[in-house]
Design a protein around this motif. Structure first.
Motif, mmCIF file in Angstrom:
data_model
loop_
_atom_site.group_PDB
_atom_site.id
_atom_site.type_symbol
_atom_site.label_atom_id
_atom_site.label_comp_id
_atom_site.label_asym_id
_atom_site.label_seq_id
_atom_site.Cartn_x
_atom_site.Cartn_y
_atom_site.Cartn_z
ATOM 1 N N HIS A 169 -39.725 -29.976 -15.446
ATOM 2 C CA HIS A 169 -40.751 -29.213 -14.725
ATOM 3 C C HIS A 169 -40.108 -28.119 -13.884
ATOM 4 C CE1 HIS A 169 -43.812 -28.331 -11.646
ATOM 5 N NE2 HIS A 169 -44.705 -28.706 -12.559
ATOM 6 N N ALA A 170 -38.992 -28.435 -13.227
ATOM 7 C CA ALA A 170 -38.336 -27.466 -12.359
ATOM 8 C C ALA A 170 -37.750 -26.298 -13.131
ATOM 9 C CB ALA A 170 -37.237 -28.156 -11.551
ATOM 10 N N ARG A 171 -37.419 -26.517 -14.397
ATOM 11 C CA ARG A 171 -36.762 -25.476 -15.190
ATOM 12 C C ARG A 171 -37.732 -24.663 -16.039
ATOM 13 N NH1 ARG A 171 -32.983 -29.263 -14.117
ATOM 14 N NH2 ARG A 171 -30.787 -28.591 -14.035
ATOM 15 N N LEU A 172 -38.970 -25.114 -16.162
ATOM 16 C CA LEU A 172 -39.943 -24.397 -16.980
ATOM 17 C C LEU A 172 -40.650 -23.317 -16.169
ATOM 18 C CD1 LEU A 172 -41.728 -27.195 -19.057
ATOM 19 C CD2 LEU A 172 -40.313 -25.330 -19.951
ATOM 20 N N LYS A 173 -40.868 -22.179 -16.827
ATOM 21 C CA LYS A 173 -41.740 -21.168 -16.247
ATOM 22 C C LYS A 173 -43.163 -21.715 -16.207
ATOM 23 C CE LYS A 173 -39.071 -17.344 -18.262
ATOM 24 N NZ LYS A 173 -39.120 -16.204 -19.222
ATOM 25 N N PRO A 174 -44.001 -21.267 -15.296
ATOM 26 C CA PRO A 174 -45.415 -21.642 -15.354
ATOM 27 C C PRO A 174 -45.986 -21.317 -16.736
ATOM 28 C CG PRO A 174 -44.935 -20.527 -13.295
ATOM 29 C CD PRO A 174 -43.702 -20.397 -14.142
ATOM 30 N N GLY A 175 -46.607 -22.293 -17.341
ATOM 31 C CA GLY A 175 -47.123 -22.134 -18.702
ATOM 32 C C GLY A 175 -46.110 -22.476 -19.776
ATOM 33 N N GLY A 176 -44.868 -22.764 -19.389
ATOM 34 C CA GLY A 176 -43.852 -23.134 -20.360
ATOM 35 C C GLY A 176 -44.069 -24.533 -20.914
ATOM 36 N N VAL A 177 -43.390 -24.845 -22.034
ATOM 37 C CA VAL A 177 -43.641 -26.115 -22.713
ATOM 38 C C VAL A 177 -42.367 -26.940 -22.845
ATOM 39 C CG1 VAL A 177 -45.603 -25.213 -24.007
ATOM 40 C CG2 VAL A 177 -43.317 -25.132 -25.033
ATOM 41 N N LEU A 178 -42.574 -28.249 -22.810
ATOM 42 C CA LEU A 178 -41.570 -29.217 -23.215
ATOM 43 C C LEU A 178 -41.960 -29.708 -24.600
ATOM 44 C CD1 LEU A 178 -39.272 -31.343 -22.916
ATOM 45 C CD2 LEU A 178 -40.960 -32.811 -21.748
#
Length: 314
Positions: A190-199
């Motif tokens: 979560h900390a490394r994802l841009k807003p709207g990014g996906v895992l």
């Protein structure tokens, strides 16, 4: 088929698995030595089967049609490679419009095969996290050979917190989620994802704890519950967008692997008949120990090979 602590401190504490009513008892946690030794073995097997690169894989594949009996070893190896790339292609499809040209964190690609795949097929700029220090230079060499030296950067897993301005459109974890302290892993994502990014996750999970089988394999003995993983993801602020069960297509890769092991054992076997019989018995025993319980679990619903796509809300 490989565990890796790429986003969290090195595994040294008991696994923080979700404890629902059906959760299996967690095995002893992996040590850094366990992780390194397993990745070294995966890399050695990948190089032996797929040559000297540049795209060398160590994960499960998707098989829609098995080759006929008696297929030569080189053709089996090519079938295995295609099946592994089919898994990556299916994961990209599951993610929807892949962020072509975007920033991707590839978690645990051993020798960088999947990182090169995202860079070549989707023009992504990829940070490839590896567990073995000696693999850093190999990944860089393979990226240079593929003409991707500026697109693929290799980094060693150290458990460090996110770097300033370290932010990704996608974090991709192929068979690297079950053995890790789940809550810490997902908070790190979560900390490394841009807003709207996906895992995006491709991994095997248990559905019934009794489908698990004692194994010396570091990946298979740390399979976890898909429901517990998804519950922990929600707590970390990641919302499920897609959950695709591809178990039926994953079963065949274990047949391919078993057939390849026969070829590999025979290549090392003595030429006399007694030695040949011993070699065949050895590979059949190895196959039963490593593969048949996985195939049975995937077929009867005790295990699930899942593709998961989770999104960080904007």
């Amino acid at each position: 088929m490989k565990p890796l602590s790429a986003l969290i401190p090195t595994v040294s504490t008991p696994l923080a698995r979700g404890r629902d009513a059906n959760e299996a008892v967690a095995p002893a946690p992996l040590t850094p030595f366990d992780v390194r030794a397993y990745h070294e073995a995966l890399a050695a097997r990948g190089l032996a089967r797929q040559g000297s690169g540049p795209r060398v894989y160590g994960h499960t594949g998707l098989v829609d049609r098995l080759p006929p009996p008696g297929t030569p070893g080189p053709e089996l190896r090519e079938c295995l490679r295609r099946s592994q790339e089919a898994l990556l292609a299916e994961l990209a499809r599951a993610m929807g419009p892949f962020p072509d040209g975007g920033e991707v964190l590839d978690v645990g690609s051993v020798l960088g095969g999947s990182a090169l795949y995202w860079a070549q097929e989707h023009r992504a700029r990829v940070t490839a996290m590896v567990a073995v220090p000696s693999h850093l230079e190999q990944v860089r060499r393979f990226a240079h050979e593929a003409g991707l030296g500026t697109q693929v950067q290799a980094r060693l897993c150290t458990g460090e917190p996110p770097r300033p301005r370290e932010c990704y459109d996608a974090v991709i974890a192929v068979e690297n989620t079950c053995d890790l302290p789940r809550a810490e892993l997902l908070r790190g994502v979560h900390a490394r994802l841009k807003p709207g990014g996906v895992l995006a996750v491709a991994d095997c999970f248990w559905v019934r704890p009794n489908a698990m089988h004692p194994s010396e394999n570091a990946w298979s003995r740390h399979l976890g519950s898909v429901n517990a993983f998804l519950a922990a993801a929600r707590e970390a602020g990641l919302e499920l967008e897609l959950h695709d069960d591809v178990s039926a297509r994953a079963v065949g890769v274990w047949t391919l692997s078993s057939e390849l092991r026969v070829h590999e054992h025979l290549a090392r076997a003595p030429e006399d008949a007694r030695g040949l019989r011993a070699a065949l018995n050895a590979v059949r025993a190895e196959s039963r120990r490593e593969h048949l319980w996985l195939q049975q679990g995937l077929l009867d619903g005790g295990l699930e090979y899942a593709l998961l796509v989770l999104r960080r809300e904007g």
